[in-house]
Design a protein around this motif. Structure first.
Motif, mmCIF file in Angstrom:
data_model
loop_
_atom_site.group_PDB
_atom_site.id
_atom_site.type_symbol
_atom_site.label_atom_id
_atom_site.label_comp_id
_atom_site.label_asym_id
_atom_site.label_seq_id
_atom_site.Cartn_x
_atom_site.Cartn_y
_atom_site.Cartn_z
ATOM 1 N N GLY A 113 0.692 -1.097 -0.074
ATOM 2 C CA GLY A 113 -0.082 0.065 0.036
ATOM 3 C C GLY A 113 0.766 1.257 0.068
ATOM 4 O O GLY A 113 0.480 2.193 -0.594
ATOM 5 N N ARG A 114 2.114 1.192 0.856
ATOM 6 C CA ARG A 114 2.944 2.380 0.636
ATOM 7 C C ARG A 114 3.368 2.697 -0.815
ATOM 8 O O ARG A 114 3.426 4.041 -1.226
ATOM 9 C CB ARG A 114 4.216 1.958 1.483
ATOM 10 N N ILE B 111 1.705 2.202 -3.784
ATOM 11 C CA ILE B 111 0.482 2.565 -4.308
ATOM 12 C C ILE B 111 0.024 4.172 -4.014
ATOM 13 O O ILE B 111 -0.063 4.992 -4.683
ATOM 14 C CB ILE B 111 -0.661 1.602 -4.066
ATOM 15 N N GLN B 112 0.394 4.218 -2.490
ATOM 16 C CA GLN B 112 -0.122 5.402 -2.057
ATOM 17 C C GLN B 112 1.038 6.649 -2.509
ATOM 18 O O GLN B 112 0.722 7.716 -2.960
ATOM 19 C CB GLN B 112 -0.187 5.629 -0.836
ATOM 20 N N SER B 113 2.288 6.183 -2.558
ATOM 21 C CA SER B 113 3.339 7.005 -3.061
ATOM 22 C C SER B 113 3.045 7.333 -4.540
ATOM 23 O O SER B 113 3.230 8.495 -5.083
ATOM 24 C CB SER B 113 4.772 6.591 -2.706
ATOM 25 N N VAL C 273 0.162 7.372 -6.335
ATOM 26 C CA VAL C 273 -0.841 8.343 -6.468
ATOM 27 C C VAL C 273 -0.281 9.808 -5.979
ATOM 28 O O VAL C 273 -0.694 10.781 -6.794
ATOM 29 C CB VAL C 273 -2.124 7.992 -5.592
ATOM 30 N N GLN C 274 0.428 10.002 -5.030
ATOM 31 C CA GLN C 274 0.795 11.328 -4.791
ATOM 32 C C GLN C 274 1.644 11.646 -5.724
ATOM 33 O O GLN C 274 1.509 13.146 -5.929
ATOM 34 C CB GLN C 274 1.562 11.253 -3.364
#
Length: 100
Positions: free
Chosen positions: A81-82, A84-86, A88-89
């Motif tokens: 998830g890290r 994927i979150q990065s 998106v950011q």
């Protein structure tokens, strides 16, 4: 005179599971559900659903590719998830800020 019977070679047939076309990911059902959650009295045209579906698929591909690159940079074998979150950011840096 002897009659010669020639055996006709049959072509191997493909199993039925190979004859079916693979289904492409389709988000039209989810697009409609989210629209109804936000605006109950609003509908959407079929052509517009196709356009939104195409852009959503493109967005998900870009996020997945960026997350994959991040996992390679960090020498990891799996996406978390890290990443994927990065991703998106990184892709939507200006759009994720707080709205006034």
């Amino acid at each position: 005179m002897k009659s010669v019977v020639h055996e006709v070679e049959k072509r191997p047939t493909k199993p039925s599971y190979q004859l079916k076309e693979k289904r492409k990911a389709n988000y039209s059902t989810y697009i409609y559900r989210v629209l109804k959650q936000v605006h109950l009295d609003t509908g959407i045209l079929c052509k517009l659903t196709g356009i939104v579906d195409c852009s959503e698929g493109d967005l998900l591909q870009r996020v997945a590719l960026e997350a994959y690159r991040l996992s390679l940079y960090n020498k990891r074998c799996s996406l978390t998830g890290r990443e994927i979150q990065s991703a998106v950011q990184l892709l939507h840096a200006g759009e994720l800020g707080k709205h006034d």
